[in-house]
Design an enzyme around this catalytic site. Sequence first.
Site, mmCIF file in Angstrom:
data_model
loop_
_atom_site.group_PDB
_atom_site.id
_atom_site.type_symbol
_atom_site.label_atom_id
_atom_site.label_comp_id
_atom_site.label_asym_id
_atom_site.label_seq_id
_atom_site.Cartn_x
_atom_site.Cartn_y
_atom_site.Cartn_z
ATOM 1 C CG HIS A 54 -1.389 -7.317 4.089
ATOM 2 N ND1 HIS A 54 -2.689 -6.900 3.905
ATOM 3 C CD2 HIS A 54 -1.355 -7.871 5.313
ATOM 4 C CE1 HIS A 54 -3.407 -7.184 4.981
ATOM 5 N NE2 HIS A 54 -2.618 -7.784 5.849
ATOM 6 C CE LYS A 71 2.856 8.684 8.265
ATOM 7 N NZ LYS A 71 1.842 9.179 9.065
ATOM 8 C CD GLU A 115 1.034 -0.704 -4.610
ATOM 9 O OE1 GLU A 115 2.192 -0.934 -4.992
ATOM 10 O OE2 GLU A 115 0.605 0.452 -4.395
ATOM 11 N NE ARG A 116 -0.886 -3.317 4.555
ATOM 12 C CZ ARG A 116 -0.127 -4.191 5.171
ATOM 13 N NH1 ARG A 116 1.025 -4.547 4.653
ATOM 14 N NH2 ARG A 116 -0.503 -4.727 6.322
ATOM 15 C CD GLN A 156 11.853 -4.630 -10.963
ATOM 16 O OE1 GLN A 156 11.253 -3.735 -11.550
ATOM 17 N NE2 GLN A 156 12.085 -5.811 -11.515
ATOM 18 C CB CYS A 181 7.507 -1.875 -3.168
ATOM 19 S SG CYS A 181 8.818 -2.162 -4.376
ATOM 20 N NE ARG A 236 6.238 1.234 -4.988
ATOM 21 C CZ ARG A 236 4.980 0.809 -5.047
ATOM 22 N NH1 ARG A 236 3.999 1.556 -4.573
ATOM 23 N NH2 ARG A 236 4.687 -0.372 -5.565
#
Length: 129
Positions: free
Chosen positions: A37, A52, A31-32, A74, A70, A76
Site C-alpha cells: 500500500h 465505515k 489485495e491490500r 476506475q 483502489c 471502487r
Amino acid sequence: MARSITYITAAQLLALNRRPNIAIVDVRDDERSYDGHISGSLHFASDTFLDKIPSLVEAAKGKDTLVFHCALSQVRGPRCARRFADYLSETKEAVGIKNIMVLERGFNGWEASGRPVCRCNQVPCKGES
C-alpha cells in the site's frame, strides 16, 4: 450542494503527500494485504465502505484533502469518493474537508511508476516499508 471530485496523478500526490493535511484512503479489499500500500494510507475496504464512513470522518480529522484509490481507480475508488462526498453533503458535518480526489491509475499505476510501496501489516500504517 454536491461536492466535486477531481483526479490527481501519482507525481502530484507524491509532491503533496508530505503535507500533514492530506489523507490517502485505500478502498481495495483483500489485495491490500498482499500487494502492499501507499505509505501512511488509511484502509477502508470498499465492501464495507458505507458502514465505515463515520469512522473515516473521525480518522480524517484535521485533514482538508482526501485522496481515494483502489487498484486502478476506475470503479471502487471513484465510487467510494462519490459516496463520501454525498455523505458530507447530506450530513452537513463541519469536518473541514475541502478536496475529495481520486488517484489516477490507482495503486497499480502508483507502483508501476516506481513510487514507494509499504508492505507493513500495521493498521493504521505507520509508514515503514
